[in-house]
Design an enzyme around this catalytic site. Structure first.
Site, mmCIF file in Angstrom:
data_model
loop_
_atom_site.group_PDB
_atom_site.id
_atom_site.type_symbol
_atom_site.label_atom_id
_atom_site.label_comp_id
_atom_site.label_asym_id
_atom_site.label_seq_id
_atom_site.Cartn_x
_atom_site.Cartn_y
_atom_site.Cartn_z
ATOM 1 N N ALA A 51 0.765 -1.112 0.037
ATOM 2 C CA ALA A 51 0.100 -0.064 0.017
ATOM 3 C C ALA A 51 0.728 1.238 -0.123
ATOM 4 O O ALA A 51 2.073 1.088 0.659
ATOM 5 C CB ALA A 51 -0.943 0.000 1.233
ATOM 6 N N GLY B 29 0.935 -5.348 0.541
ATOM 7 C CA GLY B 29 -0.371 -5.324 -0.277
ATOM 8 C C GLY B 29 -0.090 -6.227 -1.378
ATOM 9 O O GLY B 29 -0.994 -6.685 -2.182
ATOM 10 N N GLU C 171 4.909 -4.842 6.883
ATOM 11 C CA GLU C 171 4.081 -3.762 7.715
ATOM 12 C C GLU C 171 4.580 -3.601 9.042
ATOM 13 O O GLU C 171 4.691 -2.362 9.772
ATOM 14 C CB GLU C 171 2.660 -4.086 7.641
ATOM 15 C CG GLU C 171 2.043 -4.133 6.411
ATOM 16 C CD GLU C 171 1.905 -5.332 5.871
ATOM 17 O OE1 GLU C 171 2.940 -6.201 6.064
ATOM 18 O OE2 GLU C 171 1.468 -5.590 4.519
ATOM 19 N N GLU D 19 -0.277 -9.632 -0.757
ATOM 20 C CA GLU D 19 -1.921 -9.832 -0.438
ATOM 21 C C GLU D 19 -2.809 -10.084 -1.779
ATOM 22 O O GLU D 19 -3.438 -11.021 -2.096
ATOM 23 C CB GLU D 19 -2.551 -8.973 0.435
ATOM 24 C CG GLU D 19 -1.832 -8.776 2.001
ATOM 25 C CD GLU D 19 -1.878 -7.733 2.700
ATOM 26 O OE1 GLU D 19 -1.889 -6.561 2.463
ATOM 27 O OE2 GLU D 19 -2.443 -7.716 3.829
HETATM 28 N N1 CAA Z 1 4.490 3.325 -0.796
HETATM 29 C C1 CAA Z 1 4.780 4.461 -1.152
HETATM 30 N N2 CAA Z 1 5.857 4.730 -1.662
HETATM 31 C C2 CAA Z 1 6.847 3.388 -2.065
HETATM 32 C C3 CAA Z 1 6.658 2.268 -1.452
HETATM 33 C C4 CAA Z 1 5.328 2.082 -0.845
HETATM 34 N N3 CAA Z 1 4.831 0.894 -0.204
HETATM 35 N N4 CAA Z 1 7.497 1.351 -1.921
HETATM 36 C C5 CAA Z 1 8.293 1.995 -2.625
HETATM 37 N N5 CAA Z 1 8.096 3.303 -2.858
HETATM 38 C C6 CAA Z 1 8.593 4.380 -3.540
HETATM 39 C C7 CAA Z 1 9.818 5.007 -2.614
HETATM 40 O O1 CAA Z 1 9.497 6.016 -1.597
HETATM 41 C C8 CAA Z 1 10.650 5.396 -3.699
HETATM 42 O O2 CAA Z 1 10.270 6.714 -4.102
HETATM 43 P P1 CAA Z 1 11.250 7.881 -4.419
HETATM 44 O O3 CAA Z 1 12.173 7.597 -5.669
HETATM 45 O O4 CAA Z 1 10.339 9.153 -4.795
HETATM 46 O O5 CAA Z 1 12.005 8.200 -3.063
HETATM 47 C C9 CAA Z 1 10.365 4.715 -4.923
HETATM 48 O O6 CAA Z 1 9.185 3.888 -4.450
HETATM 49 C C10 CAA Z 1 11.767 3.504 -5.303
HETATM 50 O O7 CAA Z 1 11.763 2.904 -3.732
HETATM 51 P P2 CAA Z 1 13.033 2.827 -3.000
HETATM 52 O O8 CAA Z 1 14.173 3.879 -3.588
HETATM 53 O O9 CAA Z 1 12.893 2.392 -1.550
HETATM 54 O O10 CAA Z 1 13.710 1.293 -3.765
HETATM 55 P P3 CAA Z 1 14.573 0.221 -3.034
HETATM 56 O O11 CAA Z 1 15.246 -0.733 -4.225
HETATM 57 O O12 CAA Z 1 15.795 0.937 -2.419
HETATM 58 O O13 CAA Z 1 13.853 -0.504 -2.241
HETATM 59 C C11 CAA Z 1 11.886 -1.799 -1.436
HETATM 60 C C12 CAA Z 1 12.468 -1.363 -2.636
HETATM 61 C C13 CAA Z 1 12.568 -2.696 -0.695
HETATM 62 C C14 CAA Z 1 10.648 -2.437 -1.909
HETATM 63 C C15 CAA Z 1 11.505 -0.498 -0.652
HETATM 64 O O14 CAA Z 1 11.032 0.535 -1.427
HETATM 65 C C16 CAA Z 1 10.492 -0.740 0.271
HETATM 66 O O15 CAA Z 1 10.918 -1.226 1.499
HETATM 67 N N6 CAA Z 1 9.147 -0.192 0.293
HETATM 68 C C17 CAA Z 1 8.106 -0.281 1.213
HETATM 69 C C18 CAA Z 1 7.549 -1.706 1.209
HETATM 70 C C19 CAA Z 1 6.519 -1.850 2.225
HETATM 71 O O16 CAA Z 1 6.855 -1.778 3.544
HETATM 72 N N7 CAA Z 1 5.252 -2.212 1.930
HETATM 73 C C20 CAA Z 1 4.156 -2.458 2.799
HETATM 74 C C21 CAA Z 1 3.307 -1.225 2.711
HETATM 75 S S1 CAA Z 1 2.125 -1.430 3.992
HETATM 76 C C22 CAA Z 1 0.953 -2.227 3.292
HETATM 77 O O17 CAA Z 1 0.881 -3.074 2.294
HETATM 78 C C23 CAA Z 1 -0.335 -2.358 4.246
HETATM 79 C C24 CAA Z 1 -1.255 -3.321 3.804
HETATM 80 O O18 CAA Z 1 -1.427 -4.589 3.796
HETATM 81 C C25 CAA Z 1 -2.699 -2.832 2.795
#
Ligand code: CAA
Length: 262
Positions: free
Chosen positions: A66, A111, A134, A114
């Site tokens: 998400a 997500g 998460e 999921e």
């Molecule tokens: N939400 C918003 N933006 C996100 C995102 C997310 N879930 N995942 C990645 N992005 C964005 C980053 O902020 C970044 O944006 P900018 O270029 O503007 O800074 C861009 O995507 C590229 O990401 P990274 O620079 O972080 O890329 P990376 O290769 O270094 O890392 C990654 C990749 C490991 C996937 C890392 O982006 C990450 O950890 N993302 C979050 C993953 C996460 O926590 N997901 C769970 C979300 S909560 C959820 O899903 C709840 C639910 O069940 C409904």
């Protein structure tokens, strides 16, 4: 109609939804949920569509979860609504009358895992990564992760993934039964389409019956599931596709399934 957050295409009998926010690794916001919802209604209303594939645009991600920038400011009631909208969409995917394949070409986190689990099965590239991270954000899965993951991989493995917030590789995901097949990245799409075309060549009526019996039967006791199967079996036998398929075998020819329901 063009969509802002997804790319929607139909190739012969196969519909394709590509999550299309590559700059945010295809993170899910309400607008993306709405786009997918809209497309699923179109797909359900189109008798020519026999299979749906979900995949991610770009090299890096299926869906990285998400959208955290959306979630950070949600009130508790808005968060509840967001979670329920996610759940509704997962149930829509699960109960779609045609098979849905998740074609996971990179990160499938939160997500993303999921959504993939709400598909009928999952094909992945060797560089795919799954997880429920998460907990690292001080929150928890909200689109069914605590429920579907334990049903797919068992309680202990689901707890390890949701409690540690760690990622697992494509091979590990295959080992725990989360994904069906792992391919080199360059072969993933072709292999997914190959299977989609196999499924599209079958009868829609029996395909739907198989999907419903396996899904609904999973939630009930064995004997009730078998009653459901007997009823569905009888309906398939009486269907035009059933008659066509069995006659074609006996007449040594290829069946022509039309998916007629009358
Ligand atoms: N939400 C918003 N933006 C996100 C995102 C997310 N879930 N995942 C990645 N992005 C964005 C980053 O902020 C970044 O944006 P900018 O270029 O503007 O800074 C861009 O995507 C590229 O990401 P990274 O620079 O972080 O890329 P990376 O290769 O270094 O890392 C990654 C990749 C490991 C996937 C890392 O982006 C990450 O950890 N993302 C979050 C993953 C996460 O926590 N997901 C769970 C979300 S909560 C959820 O899903 C709840 C639910 O069940 C409904």
């Amino acid at each position: 109609m063009a969509y802002e957050n997804i790319i929607f295409e139909i190739e012969e009998n196969v519909a394709i939804i590509k999550f299309n926010r590559p700059k945010a690794l295809n993170a899910i916001n309400p607008a993306l949920l709405a786009d997918v919802r809209d497309v699923l209604e179109k797909i359900e209303a189109d008798p020519s569509v026999k299979v749906l594939i979900l995949t991610g645009e770009g090299e890096k991600a299926f869906v990285a979860g998400a959208d955290i920038s959306h979630m950070v400011n949600l009130s508790p009631l808005q968060a509840r609504l967001f979670s329920q909208e996610g759940h509704d969409l997962m149930f829509k995917l699960e109960t779609l009358s045609i098979p849905v394949i998740a074609c996971v070409n990179g990160f499938a986190l939160g997500g993303g895992t999921e959504i993939a689990m709400a598909c009928d099965f999952i094909y992945v590239s060797e560089n795919a990564k799954f997880g429920q991270p998460e907990i690292n954000l001080g929150i928890m899965p909200g689109f069914g992760g605590t429920q579907r993951l334990s049903r797919v991989v068992g309680k202990a493995m689901a707890k390890e993934l949701c409690m540690s917030g760690g990622m697992i590789s494509a091979r590990e995901a295959k080992d725990i039964g989360l994904v069906n097949k792992v391919f080199p990245p360059e072969n993933l799409w072709e292999e997914t389409m190959k299977t989609a075309n196999v499924l599209a060549s079958k009868g829609k009526v029996s395909m739907r019956a198989v999907k419903q019996c396996i899904d609904r039967g999973f939630d009930v006791d064995m004997r009730t599931g078998c009653y459901m199967e007997a009823d569905a079996f009888a309906l398939c036998m009486a269907s035009p596709d059933g008659k066509e398929g069995m006659s074609a075998f006996l007449e040594k020819r290829k069946p022509e399934f039309k998916g007629e329901v009358s």
